[in-house]
Design an enzyme around this catalytic site. Sequence first.
Site, PDB file in Angstrom:
ATOM      1  N   ARG A  63       0.833  -1.200   0.000  1.00 27.61           N
ATOM      2  CA  ARG A  63       0.000   0.000   0.000  1.00 27.61           C
ATOM      3  C   ARG A  63       0.872   1.256   0.000  1.00 27.61           C
ATOM      4  O   ARG A  63       0.462   2.322  -0.446  1.00 27.61           O
ATOM      5  CB  ARG A  63      -0.939   0.037   1.221  1.00 27.61           C
ATOM      6  CG  ARG A  63      -2.022   1.116   1.078  1.00 27.61           C
ATOM      7  CD  ARG A  63      -2.974   1.202   2.264  1.00 27.61           C
ATOM      8  NE  ARG A  63      -2.387   1.841   3.415  1.00 27.61           N
ATOM      9  CZ  ARG A  63      -2.139   1.264   4.585  1.00 27.61           C
ATOM     10  NH1 ARG A  63      -2.456   0.001   4.787  1.00 27.61           N
ATOM     11  NH2 ARG A  63      -1.585   1.924   5.571  1.00 27.61           N
ATOM     12  N   TYR A 116     -16.213  15.880 -15.176  1.00 24.11           N
ATOM     13  CA  TYR A 116     -16.736  14.508 -15.119  1.00 24.11           C
ATOM     14  C   TYR A 116     -17.734  14.417 -13.957  1.00 24.11           C
ATOM     15  O   TYR A 116     -17.496  14.971 -12.881  1.00 24.11           O
ATOM     16  CB  TYR A 116     -15.583  13.521 -14.940  1.00 24.11           C
ATOM     17  CG  TYR A 116     -16.082  12.134 -14.648  1.00 24.11           C
ATOM     18  CD1 TYR A 116     -16.976  11.502 -15.525  1.00 24.11           C
ATOM     19  CD2 TYR A 116     -15.715  11.457 -13.493  1.00 24.11           C
ATOM     20  CE1 TYR A 116     -17.465  10.241 -15.248  1.00 24.11           C
ATOM     21  CE2 TYR A 116     -16.198  10.194 -13.218  1.00 24.11           C
ATOM     22  CZ  TYR A 116     -17.075   9.592 -14.108  1.00 24.11           C
ATOM     23  OH  TYR A 116     -17.574   8.348 -13.831  1.00 24.11           O
ATOM     24  N   ASP A 188      -7.115  18.195 -14.386  1.00 24.03           N
ATOM     25  CA  ASP A 188      -7.450  16.826 -14.779  1.00 24.03           C
ATOM     26  C   ASP A 188      -7.127  16.726 -16.268  1.00 24.03           C
ATOM     27  O   ASP A 188      -7.806  17.317 -17.111  1.00 24.03           O
ATOM     28  CB  ASP A 188      -8.933  16.543 -14.503  1.00 24.03           C
ATOM     29  CG  ASP A 188      -9.307  15.089 -14.797  1.00 24.03           C
ATOM     30  OD1 ASP A 188      -8.682  14.494 -15.707  1.00 24.03           O
ATOM     31  OD2 ASP A 188     -10.220  14.559 -14.151  1.00 24.03           O
ATOM     32  N   LYS A 213      -8.448   5.567 -19.105  1.00 28.04           N
ATOM     33  CA  LYS A 213      -8.742   6.084 -20.452  1.00 28.04           C
ATOM     34  C   LYS A 213      -7.530   5.954 -21.378  1.00 28.04           C
ATOM     35  O   LYS A 213      -7.093   4.857 -21.626  1.00 28.04           O
ATOM     36  CB  LYS A 213      -9.227   7.529 -20.352  1.00 28.04           C
ATOM     37  CG  LYS A 213     -10.183   7.798 -19.187  1.00 28.04           C
ATOM     38  CD  LYS A 213     -11.431   6.949 -19.238  1.00 28.04           C
ATOM     39  CE  LYS A 213     -12.335   7.281 -18.055  1.00 28.04           C
ATOM     40  NZ  LYS A 213     -13.316   6.241 -17.791  1.00 28.04           N
TER      41      LYS A 213
HETATM   42  N1  LCS Z   1     -11.701  12.438 -14.664  1.00 26.26           N
HETATM   43  C1  LCS Z   1     -12.246  12.396 -15.894  1.00 26.26           C
HETATM   44  C2  LCS Z   1     -12.053  13.557 -16.826  1.00 26.26           C
HETATM   45  C3  LCS Z   1     -12.998  11.306 -16.290  1.00 26.26           C
HETATM   46  O1  LCS Z   1     -13.530  11.294 -17.514  1.00 26.26           O
HETATM   47  C4  LCS Z   1     -13.184  10.224 -15.391  1.00 26.26           C
HETATM   48  C5  LCS Z   1     -14.011   9.039 -15.737  1.00 26.26           C
HETATM   49  C6  LCS Z   1     -12.585  10.305 -14.118  1.00 26.26           C
HETATM   50  C7  LCS Z   1     -11.851  11.425 -13.794  1.00 26.26           C
HETATM   51  C8  LCS Z   1     -12.729   9.197 -13.116  1.00 26.26           C
HETATM   52  O2  LCS Z   1     -11.957   8.113 -13.503  1.00 26.26           O
HETATM   53  P1  LCS Z   1     -12.264   6.600 -13.063  1.00 26.26           P
HETATM   54  O3  LCS Z   1     -12.433   6.607 -11.581  1.00 26.26           O
HETATM   55  O4  LCS Z   1     -13.500   6.160 -13.758  1.00 26.26           O
HETATM   56  O5  LCS Z   1     -11.029   5.881 -13.498  1.00 26.26           O
HETATM   57  N2  LCS Z   1     -14.848   9.222 -16.851  1.00 26.26           N
HETATM   58  C9  LCS Z   1     -15.744   8.415 -17.297  1.00 26.26           C
HETATM   59  C10 LCS Z   1     -16.625   8.726 -18.351  1.00 26.26           C
HETATM   60  O6  LCS Z   1     -16.710   9.804 -18.933  1.00 26.26           O
HETATM   61  N3  LCS Z   1     -17.364   7.666 -18.631  1.00 26.26           N
HETATM   62  O7  LCS Z   1     -17.142   6.644 -17.760  1.00 26.26           O
HETATM   63  C11 LCS Z   1     -16.079   7.050 -16.840  1.00 26.26           C
END
Ligand code: LCS
Length: 399
Positions: A63, A116, A188, A213
């Site tokens: 961790r 998001y 971000d 992504k």
């Molecule tokens: N920041 C952005 C810009 C994102 O698009 C997402 C997820 C996150 C943070 C969070 O990431 P995760 O915890 O899912 O790895 N975006 C998503 C979307 O637009 N569709 O499904 C997930």
Amino acid sequence: MERDDSNRPTRKHTQAIHAGKPDNSSYGELSVPIFQTSTFAFPDAEDGAARFSGEKPGYIYSRLNNPTVNALEDAVASLENGFGGIATATGMAAVTAVLIALLARSTHVAATDSLYGATRVALELELPRFGVETTFVDTSNLVSLEHALRPETRLVFLETPTNPTMILTDIRAAAEIAHRHGALLVVDNTFASPYLQRPVDLGADVVVHSMTKFINGHSDVLGGMIVARTEELHREFKRTLSIFGGTMDPHQAWLILRGLRTMPLRLEKAQKNALKLARFLSLHPKVTWVRYPGLPDHPQHEIAKKQMDGFGSMICFGVRNGLKGGITVMNSVRLITLAVSLGGIESLIEHPASMTHAAIPREGREKAGILDELVRLSVGCEDYEDLKEDLDHALSLIQ
Ligand code: LCS
């Protein structure tokens, strides 16, 4: 203290392929091994105590640190030109760890309005329980951004391009405003990827990613990353993550590191497809508007040319008959998949107002431009003609 990058490759394809490779193994393996272990043996009690106190280097517990995870952290930190990286279980674990580390009761955040969905909900609906307020603002308008800052503002939090509205903020100008008011700038960088945009070079203090992504790129692993510009901030985040958890598993790190190696190749192909598709959509009789940073009519096209090394592969658009028309398209595509998430090799389409951004209260959502008629497309690496034919067929079915 800032990172010393004097011995690291700086060209981006080479960097993506070689960054983060440890050089201390005696086996000569090319791929970073998966250290699938939760804990590490100490040679003796004195050594264990010295590792805990920080007097001696050495692994303790996964961790806190793990060699495979460290390799990924090192790779992304060098791609982002930050001091160091901290890998997290998901993108949201990265976002929330930054918020927890840097905010306290009675502090304030100025954030991009189109974020998001879960990030916006964390700021709008969860943090007020801990006495933290957020002002959501169109950060592409620097006058509005500056007006949103207060004496107690600790953070300016940007998404650029925004999910899902594809609006850009001038990172250099936002950093200058934040710093002038004694706040830190967090960006971000998920929608751009470190291949196309390096916020630290433009003055940002912290970069967060959903590595789910573009960095991983194969729609098969979740992950997040925090990159800090300075050692001091890096230590703050490390402490927060070590206490609150949310760190990454070594197997997850290995998969993402494997994905990262081809990120530049994938993005080159995907953004070529995206530019052609954006042009095709903007001329299509069933399409009412298209927003893609590579189109000259995009409101921040000049900023995109200045601060990005490419326009990326995310597009949003509206069609005739509004939401009804959009539903027809999403239900009629045959190659493009109707699914949330983005940044993978396969093209995905979704409806933010009823899916990824549905949890944001309606009024704020609409004010941020996340309209019912907006359809979001993540363009993948398929052959352009196949994507075009698929969309053309689906659009033709709109009444
Ligand atoms: N920041 C952005 C810009 C994102 O698009 C997402 C997820 C996150 C943070 C969070 O990431 P995760 O915890 O899912 O790895 N975006 C998503 C979307 O637009 N569709 O499904 C997930």
